[in-house]
Write a protein that holds these residues in place. Structure first.
Motif, PDB file in Angstrom:
ATOM      1  N   LEU A  83       0.829  -1.201   0.000  1.00  0.00           N
ATOM      2  CA  LEU A  83       0.000   0.000   0.000  1.00  0.00           C
ATOM      3  C   LEU A  83       0.864   1.251   0.000  1.00  0.00           C
ATOM      4  N   LEU A  84       1.893   1.252   0.831  1.00  0.00           N
ATOM      5  CA  LEU A  84       2.790   2.399   0.905  1.00  0.00           C
ATOM      6  C   LEU A  84       3.545   2.601  -0.405  1.00  0.00           C
ATOM      7  N   GLU A  85       3.908   1.507  -1.062  1.00  0.00           N
ATOM      8  CA  GLU A  85       4.580   1.611  -2.364  1.00  0.00           C
ATOM      9  C   GLU A  85       3.644   2.258  -3.389  1.00  0.00           C
ATOM     10  N   VAL A  86       2.398   1.808  -3.419  1.00  0.00           N
ATOM     11  CA  VAL A  86       1.429   2.362  -4.361  1.00  0.00           C
ATOM     12  C   VAL A  86       1.203   3.848  -4.091  1.00  0.00           C
ATOM     13  N   MET A  87       1.207   4.234  -2.816  1.00  0.00           N
ATOM     14  CA  MET A  87       1.000   5.628  -2.440  1.00  0.00           C
ATOM     15  C   MET A  87       2.279   6.453  -2.582  1.00  0.00           C
ATOM     16  N   ASN A  88       3.378   5.788  -2.977  1.00  0.00           N
ATOM     17  CA  ASN A  88       4.662   6.463  -3.202  1.00  0.00           C
ATOM     18  C   ASN A  88       5.149   7.188  -1.948  1.00  0.00           C
ATOM     19  N   LEU A  89       5.016   6.514  -0.810  1.00  0.00           N
ATOM     20  CA  LEU A  89       5.460   7.084   0.460  1.00  0.00           C
ATOM     21  C   LEU A  89       6.694   6.340   0.967  1.00  0.00           C
ATOM     22  N   PRO A  90       7.743   7.055   1.354  1.00  0.00           N
ATOM     23  CA  PRO A  90       8.895   6.394   1.984  1.00  0.00           C
ATOM     24  C   PRO A  90       8.469   5.764   3.308  1.00  0.00           C
ATOM     25  N   TYR A  91       9.010   4.599   3.619  1.00  0.00           N
ATOM     26  CA  TYR A  91       8.658   3.964   4.878  1.00  0.00           C
ATOM     27  C   TYR A  91       9.852   3.201   5.433  1.00  0.00           C
ATOM     28  N   VAL A  92       9.879   3.092   6.735  1.00  0.00           N
ATOM     29  CA  VAL A  92      10.953   2.399   7.446  1.00  0.00           C
ATOM     30  C   VAL A  92      10.775   0.895   7.317  1.00  0.00           C
ATOM     31  N   GLY A  93      11.873   0.203   7.097  1.00  0.00           N
ATOM     32  CA  GLY A  93      11.851  -1.247   7.165  1.00  0.00           C
ATOM     33  C   GLY A  93      11.818  -1.928   5.818  1.00  0.00           C
ATOM     34  N   ASN A  94      11.479  -3.199   5.855  1.00  0.00           N
ATOM     35  CA  ASN A  94      11.561  -4.064   4.696  1.00  0.00           C
ATOM     36  C   ASN A  94      10.452  -3.825   3.683  1.00  0.00           C
ATOM     37  N   GLY A  95      10.767  -4.155   2.421  1.00  0.00           N
ATOM     38  CA  GLY A  95       9.814  -3.993   1.347  1.00  0.00           C
ATOM     39  C   GLY A  95       8.843  -5.151   1.250  1.00  0.00           C
ATOM     40  N   VAL A  96       8.111  -5.208   0.144  1.00  0.00           N
ATOM     41  CA  VAL A  96       7.033  -6.171  -0.031  1.00  0.00           C
ATOM     42  C   VAL A  96       7.561  -7.605  -0.019  1.00  0.00           C
ATOM     43  N   LEU A  97       8.564  -7.889  -0.836  1.00  0.00           N
ATOM     44  CA  LEU A  97       9.056  -9.259  -0.955  1.00  0.00           C
ATOM     45  C   LEU A  97       9.641  -9.770   0.355  1.00  0.00           C
ATOM     46  N   ALA A  98      10.547  -8.998   0.950  1.00  0.00           N
ATOM     47  CA  ALA A  98      11.196  -9.442   2.187  1.00  0.00           C
ATOM     48  C   ALA A  98      10.184  -9.609   3.307  1.00  0.00           C
ATOM     49  N   SER A  99       9.236  -8.685   3.395  1.00  0.00           N
ATOM     50  CA  SER A  99       8.220  -8.765   4.449  1.00  0.00           C
ATOM     51  C   SER A  99       7.361 -10.010   4.277  1.00  0.00           C
ATOM     52  N   SER A 100       6.936 -10.263   3.045  1.00  0.00           N
ATOM     53  CA  SER A 100       6.076 -11.417   2.780  1.00  0.00           C
ATOM     54  C   SER A 100       6.806 -12.732   3.034  1.00  0.00           C
ATOM     55  N   ALA A 101       8.021 -12.845   2.484  1.00  0.00           N
ATOM     56  CA  ALA A 101       8.784 -14.085   2.663  1.00  0.00           C
ATOM     57  C   ALA A 101       9.201 -14.282   4.108  1.00  0.00           C
ATOM     58  N   GLY A 102       9.508 -13.193   4.809  1.00  0.00           N
ATOM     59  CA  GLY A 102       9.913 -13.297   6.208  1.00  0.00           C
ATOM     60  C   GLY A 102       8.762 -13.627   7.136  1.00  0.00           C
ATOM     61  N   MET A 103       7.544 -13.287   6.714  1.00  0.00           N
ATOM     62  CA  MET A 103       6.375 -13.551   7.554  1.00  0.00           C
ATOM     63  C   MET A 103       5.983 -15.017   7.511  1.00  0.00           C
ATOM     64  N   ASP A 104       6.092 -15.623   6.328  1.00  0.00           N
ATOM     65  CA  ASP A 104       5.705 -17.018   6.163  1.00  0.00           C
ATOM     66  C   ASP A 104       6.910 -17.904   6.498  1.00  0.00           C
ATOM     67  N   LYS A 105       6.848 -18.564   7.651  1.00  0.00           N
ATOM     68  CA  LYS A 105       7.999 -19.346   8.115  1.00  0.00           C
ATOM     69  C   LYS A 105       8.373 -20.472   7.165  1.00  0.00           C
ATOM     70  N   VAL A 106       7.396 -21.010   6.450  1.00  0.00           N
ATOM     71  CA  VAL A 106       7.694 -22.097   5.517  1.00  0.00           C
ATOM     72  C   VAL A 106       8.447 -21.571   4.299  1.00  0.00           C
ATOM     73  N   VAL A 107       7.956 -20.498   3.710  1.00  0.00           N
ATOM     74  CA  VAL A 107       8.646 -19.888   2.563  1.00  0.00           C
ATOM     75  C   VAL A 107      10.053 -19.456   2.967  1.00  0.00           C
ATOM     76  N   MET A 108      10.159 -18.866   4.137  1.00  0.00           N
ATOM     77  CA  MET A 108      11.467 -18.428   4.633  1.00  0.00           C
ATOM     78  C   MET A 108      12.422 -19.612   4.755  1.00  0.00           C
ATOM     79  N   LYS A 109      11.957 -20.711   5.328  1.00  0.00           N
ATOM     80  CA  LYS A 109      12.808 -21.892   5.487  1.00  0.00           C
ATOM     81  C   LYS A 109      13.231 -22.457   4.126  1.00  0.00           C
ATOM     82  N   GLN A 110      12.316 -22.435   3.164  1.00  0.00           N
ATOM     83  CA  GLN A 110      12.637 -22.949   1.838  1.00  0.00           C
ATOM     84  C   GLN A 110      13.705 -22.095   1.162  1.00  0.00           C
ATOM     85  N   LEU A 111      13.632 -20.784   1.344  1.00  0.00           N
ATOM     86  CA  LEU A 111      14.655 -19.895   0.785  1.00  0.00           C
ATOM     87  C   LEU A 111      15.996 -20.083   1.494  1.00  0.00           C
ATOM     88  N   PHE A 112      15.942 -20.274   2.811  1.00  0.00           N
ATOM     89  CA  PHE A 112      17.184 -20.525   3.555  1.00  0.00           C
ATOM     90  C   PHE A 112      17.835 -21.824   3.076  1.00  0.00           C
TER      91      PHE A 112
END
Length: 356
Positions: A108-137
């Motif tokens: 949402l913040l990307e679409v609104m073109n607003l700077p924001y603190v922290g991780n972007g869409v991909l990192a946030s999504s992959a980091g939230m899902d423990k299974v996807v994160m483990k598969q990438l690790f």
């Protein structure tokens, strides 16, 4: 001129209370001589509530639970101050859990073109899902504990199959977790099949996807990571729960946990932890901040547990304490995160100009 900062907190997830605690701590760390702070509160029902500029640090959580909201439950006009010419220059998302650190609000913040603190869409999504994160690790060659995962429908269709799979492929005890929650919400330890079934049923209250991890006898070591393309690591800290494991209550309620900072580690072990933390940061394409959590066995084998792309900033939180002990006090840590957000935003703007 003061920079106009939006604090985005609360949210509909089970970690609403954690978000409020984090927001309270952050308001007490921000420099009000340098910033205008605009609170943006999302209630547990999903209502967006825009508050007036804060005159100083919040004194209580109740002060941040803004009462008067938009007539439309999901109105995102709360991002903007009343005066149109005073657009917010940086958003600090402090929304833990789903719809907060899973890439949705980042999108949402990307679409609104607003700077924001922290991780972007991909990192946030992959980091939230423990299974996807483990598969990438696993693809990145990072060592981790064995695990089994399944979704609710698979469990309901053939519970005995998954119980047997866990019993055959993993060793007791195991830890049962919702794949898409943090802060130890919904996590249980199971020492046998009966406890496993109960633990899965508990975890399914919070998510449709479940991960079951083999327990390990090891020290729990955490490292803070800061940066964008060139990440830096803090000193290491050790978590020593005074109960069975580091659960939600120990983290946020009773402080019933010992934090040893810096952790006593051999130099080569610390160097390997740093290398693994940076590799995890890069494989998820992280930016801003991450807390990387590891197990270190008695033989100094290193296993990555997970990364948290939006670690808490509560009084009991490890992340700010790690950086304080590295020489970056809390207020300066916030300053650094804001600077990293602006740096990443400006890089994207330059790329867009070149594409145009």
């Amino acid at each position: 001129m003061k920079k106009r900062i939006g604090l985005l907190y609360g949210g509909k997830s089970a970690e609403h209370e954690v978000s409020l605690s984090t927001a309270l701590a952050v308001t007490n760390a921000l420099n009000f001589e340098k910033y205008e702070i605009y609170p943006i509160y999302i209630t547990q029902e999903g209502e967006w509530v825009k508050g007036p500029v804060l005159e100083g640090p919040a004194q209580t959580i109740e002060q941040l639970q803004l009462a008067e909201g938009s007539p439309h439950p999901h109105d995102i006009s709360g991002f903007l101050p009343e005066e149109a010419e005073k657009s917010l220059e940086v958003i600090i998302p402090l929304l833990h859990g789903p719809n907060g650190e899973d890439g949705t609000v980042q999108g949402l913040l990307e679409v609104m073109n607003l700077p924001y603190v922290g991780n972007g869409v991909l990192a946030s999504s992959a980091g939230m899902d423990k299974v996807v994160m483990k598969q990438l690790f696993e693809i990145a060659g990072l060592n981790q504990t064995p695990y089994v995962y399944f979704i609710r429908r698979e469990w309901q269709n053939d519970q005995s199959f998954w119980v047997n799979k866990v019993a055959n492929e993993l060793k007791w005890p195991v830890f049962v977790k919702p794949a898409n929650l943090g802060s130890s919400v919904g996590i249980s330890k199971a020492d046998n099949e009966q406890e496993l079934i109960a633990a899965v049923e508990e975890a399914l209250k919070f998510d449709r996807k479940i991960v079951v991890e083999q327990g390990v006898v090891a020290r729990e070591i955490e490292i803070g990571v800061l940066g964008n393309d060139v990440p830096e690591c803090s000193v290491a800290g050790e978590i020593k729960p005074l109960k069975a494991f580091y659960d939600y209550q120990a983290k946020y309620k009773d402080g019933n946990t010992a934090m040893i900072i810096p952790a006593e580690l051999d130099e080569d072990v610390y160097a390997e932890l740093v290398a693994s933390a940076k590799k995890a940061f890069k494989v998820l394409d992280c930016s801003g901040l991450v807390r990387a959590d590891f197990f270190v066995t008695a033989s100094n084998e290193i296993l990555i547990n997970e990364v948290n792309t939006l670690p808490g900033f509560t009084p009991f939180s490890m992340f700010p304490l790690l950086w304080e002990n590295t020489g970056l006090p809390y207020p300066e840590l916030i300053e650094r995160l804001i600077a990293l957000a602006i740096e990443r935003y400006e890089d994207k703007q330059l790329l867009q100009v070149k594409m145009d």
